[in-house]
Design a protein around this motif. Structure first.
Motif, PDB file in Angstrom:
ATOM      1  N   VAL A  20      -4.402  27.347  16.209  1.00 31.70           N
ATOM      2  CA  VAL A  20      -2.952  27.355  16.380  1.00 31.70           C
ATOM      3  C   VAL A  20      -2.265  28.169  15.289  1.00 31.70           C
ATOM      4  O   VAL A  20      -1.365  28.969  15.556  1.00 31.70           O
ATOM      5  N   GLY A  21      -2.705  27.956  14.046  1.00 28.87           N
ATOM      6  CA  GLY A  21      -1.999  28.562  12.915  1.00 28.87           C
ATOM      7  C   GLY A  21      -2.449  29.953  12.559  1.00 28.87           C
ATOM      8  O   GLY A  21      -1.698  30.702  11.916  1.00 28.87           O
ATOM      9  N   GLY A  22      -3.677  30.300  12.926  1.00 28.92           N
ATOM     10  CA  GLY A  22      -4.167  31.629  12.594  1.00 28.92           C
ATOM     11  C   GLY A  22      -4.175  31.871  11.088  1.00 28.92           C
ATOM     12  O   GLY A  22      -4.652  31.029  10.305  1.00 28.92           O
ATOM     13  N   ASP A  23      -3.619  33.005  10.686  1.00 28.81           N
ATOM     14  CA  ASP A  23      -3.633  33.382   9.268  1.00 28.81           C
ATOM     15  C   ASP A  23      -2.643  32.573   8.434  1.00 28.81           C
ATOM     16  O   ASP A  23      -2.612  32.709   7.202  1.00 28.81           O
ATOM     17  N   LEU A  24      -1.826  31.757   9.085  1.00 28.98           N
ATOM     18  CA  LEU A  24      -0.812  30.998   8.338  1.00 28.98           C
ATOM     19  C   LEU A  24      -1.402  29.805   7.598  1.00 28.98           C
ATOM     20  O   LEU A  24      -0.767  29.246   6.712  1.00 28.98           O
ATOM     21  N   VAL A  25      -2.607  29.381   7.965  1.00 28.09           N
ATOM     22  CA  VAL A  25      -3.220  28.227   7.303  1.00 28.09           C
ATOM     23  C   VAL A  25      -4.570  28.617   6.720  1.00 28.09           C
ATOM     24  O   VAL A  25      -5.282  29.480   7.247  1.00 28.09           O
ATOM     25  N   LYS A  26      -4.907  28.021   5.579  1.00 27.71           N
ATOM     26  CA  LYS A  26      -6.187  28.252   4.921  1.00 27.71           C
ATOM     27  C   LYS A  26      -6.970  26.953   4.926  1.00 27.71           C
ATOM     28  O   LYS A  26      -6.594  25.989   4.277  1.00 27.71           O
ATOM     29  N   LEU A  27      -8.042  26.904   5.699  1.00 29.81           N
ATOM     30  CA  LEU A  27      -8.826  25.682   5.838  1.00 29.81           C
ATOM     31  C   LEU A  27     -10.280  25.918   5.440  1.00 29.81           C
ATOM     32  O   LEU A  27     -11.205  25.395   6.046  1.00 29.81           O
ATOM     33  N   ASP A  28     -10.458  26.697   4.366  1.00 27.45           N
ATOM     34  CA  ASP A  28     -11.816  26.996   3.930  1.00 27.45           C
ATOM     35  C   ASP A  28     -12.338  25.974   2.921  1.00 27.45           C
ATOM     36  O   ASP A  28     -13.456  26.118   2.415  1.00 27.45           O
ATOM     37  N   ALA A  30     -11.315  25.539  -0.080  1.00 23.70           N
ATOM     38  CA  ALA A  30     -10.928  25.928  -1.430  1.00 23.70           C
ATOM     39  C   ALA A  30      -9.513  25.485  -1.780  1.00 23.70           C
ATOM     40  O   ALA A  30      -9.165  25.360  -2.951  1.00 23.70           O
ATOM     41  N   HIS A  31      -8.698  25.287  -0.770  1.00 22.41           N
ATOM     42  CA  HIS A  31      -7.307  24.910  -1.007  1.00 22.41           C
ATOM     43  C   HIS A  31      -7.062  23.420  -0.751  1.00 22.41           C
ATOM     44  O   HIS A  31      -5.926  22.999  -0.614  1.00 22.41           O
TER      45      HIS A  31
END
Length: 327
Positions: A20-28, A30-31
């Motif tokens: 849904v969020g694409g590049d807007l969310v970071k779910l790796d 590390a954050h």
């Protein structure tokens, strides 16, 4: 903010958010920062339900209680417990070495359910696991004062004398043993004639607090008012207890009637004005200074008028003002 337990549900949530969020969310990972830990069973055993907007409060409560009871029946026996060496109740239910510890775990579940008011039938869980359900306690063969609190709920109330029953009720109420309080209190109301009206009102009021079903709570509050009036005491306490319940149920006409009765007949009684104001404030109907908050009364019905205790009238130094929720 998304709250999910670690495991498959967390990975599923990450995949959906990424889609849904694409590049807007970071779910790796590390954050992400772990701020707290929550027991997995507190999430697994209490389903996160989503209701249609029009669903009434009574239906929400009924469905939520049904869902929790169903989830406990299906999942509790499948969860690893520290007291069982991190094995599940299902894994050890046929192992004699764990018999005492499994019985203890079920007793702990029963006691926590009492304290928290969970709608869990622990005896049904026992039967599901093949664990013997504790027998009913015959008070003619047992010394009541020597019973353990977890035995109170199993006392044969019909065999208690009136004096024993009232003493047992008071003891259970002090310890907030809900199932026992409900059993003793229900029997007290059946025998009613032996008690004073004021005492019966207290019993009915306590049973209303313990009632998960809204209709049942309202019936007990009706009885509490009736007993109070028979004893020549004010029923305002029970009217105040009924008001938020009516508002939660979206019963505008009934809520308005209660407010009218409280304001015209009981407002000068000690504590009534303050309690009524507190209810209106908690529901967002008035501001902390007693003025209308501007929102609609949360009763789901047509607007009505109400006098706000302690609210200064417009253009006056003090007093009360008639107002409508949209005024």
């Amino acid at each position: 903010e998304l709250v999910v337990p670690q495991g498959e549900r967390l990975e599923s949530a990450r995949a959906i958010l990424t889609e849904v969020g694409g590049d807007l969310v970071k779910l790796d990972g590390a954050h992400e920062e772990v701020l707290d830990a929550v027991p997995i069973d507190s999430i697994e055993l209490f389903p996160n339900l989503h209701f249609p907007a029009h669903t009434g409060w009574s239906d929400r409560m009924h469905l939520a209680n049904e869902a929790i009871a169903k989830t406990f029946m299906e999942k509790w026996s499948q969860l690893p417990l520290a007291g069982l060496d991190n094995k599940t109740p299902q894994e050890v239910n046929d192992d004699p070495a764990y018999a005492v510890r499994l019985a203890a775990a079920l007793l702990v579940l029963e006691q926590i359910s009492e304290v928290e008011g969970w709608p869990v039938d622990v005896d049904a869980v026992r039967e599901q696991l093949g664990v013997v359900v504790p027998e009913a306690v015959d008070p003619t063969n047992e010394a009541l004062l020597e019973l353990h609190p977890h035995q109170w709920r199993r006392v044969m109330v019909e065999k208690l004398t009136d004096e024993q029953l009232f003493d047992a009720y008071r003891q259970a109420a002090v310890f907030d043993a809900r199932a026992a309080t409900r059993n003793y209190g229900t029997e007290l109301l059946k025998r009613g004639s032996e008690l004073e009206g004021g005492e019966l009102a207290e019993v009915a009021g306590r049973l209303a607090e313990l009632s998960a079903a809204g209709d049942e709570a309202l019936e007990y509050l009706r009885k509490a008012r009736q007993y109070s009036e028979q004893a020549g005491t004010s029923p305002a306490r029970w009217l105040l207890a009924e008001l938020p319940l009516r508002m939660l149920r979206g019963e505008a006409a009934e809520a308005q009637h209660l407010m009218t009765v409280l304001q015209t007949r009981h407002l000068q009684e000690p504590g009534v004005s303050e309690s009524l104001f507190r209810i209106l404030f908690q529901f967002g109907i008035v501001t902390p200074d007693g003025r209308p908050a501007g929102g609609k009364m949360p009763t789901g019905g047509p607007e009505g008028s109400a006098a706000v205790p302690g609210a200064p009238a417009a253009g006056a130094a003090g007093g009360q003002q008639l107002w409508t929720p949209d005024s």
